[in-house]
Design a protein around this motif. Structure first.
Motif: not given
Length: 113
Positions: A65-66, A71-75
């Motif tokens: 998933x990571x 760009x949503x990796x931090x979230x």
């Protein structure tokens, strides 16, 4: 003669040690059980083959998933830290094993979506 025998057996011994480590990695959770564990729930996971399997599935699913998160990796990382905190709160449950199992199963579904 002894030095030839030892030299010849060294690669075999190294291979056997590597296989043993690999087998050990396949039976425990994704984290190191011999380290100072941060919670009683991690100790519970280390002692349970079923929960260890779920933990390895989680590590694999989270990693995939990571990779896709972009760009949503931090979230996603923040959500995972929150999930771990919630999983570790299972120490409060009457049936800790069921609580941890349900927590893993729910998070696995979320990550696969």
């Amino acid at each position: 003669m002894h030095s030839i025998t030892r030299t010849a057996l060294l690669p075999v011994a190294m291979l056997a040690a590597g296989l043993a480590l690999n087998a050990q990695a396949q039976t425990g959770p994704s984290f190191n059980c011999s380290a100072n564990l941060s919670s009683s729930i991690e100790t519970l996971i280390c002692g349970s083959e079923a929960l260890s399997i779920l933990d390895r599935q989680m590590a694999s699913t989270y990693s995939a998933a990571l990779e896709k998160a972009g760009s949503q990796a931090k979230r996603l990382k923040a959500e995972q830290r929150g999930w771990i905190k919630g999983r570790n709160d299972c120490w409060k449950a009457d049936d800790k094993q069921a609580c941890v199992r349900d927590s893993y199963n729910q998070r696995l579904v979320e990550l696969r979506q």
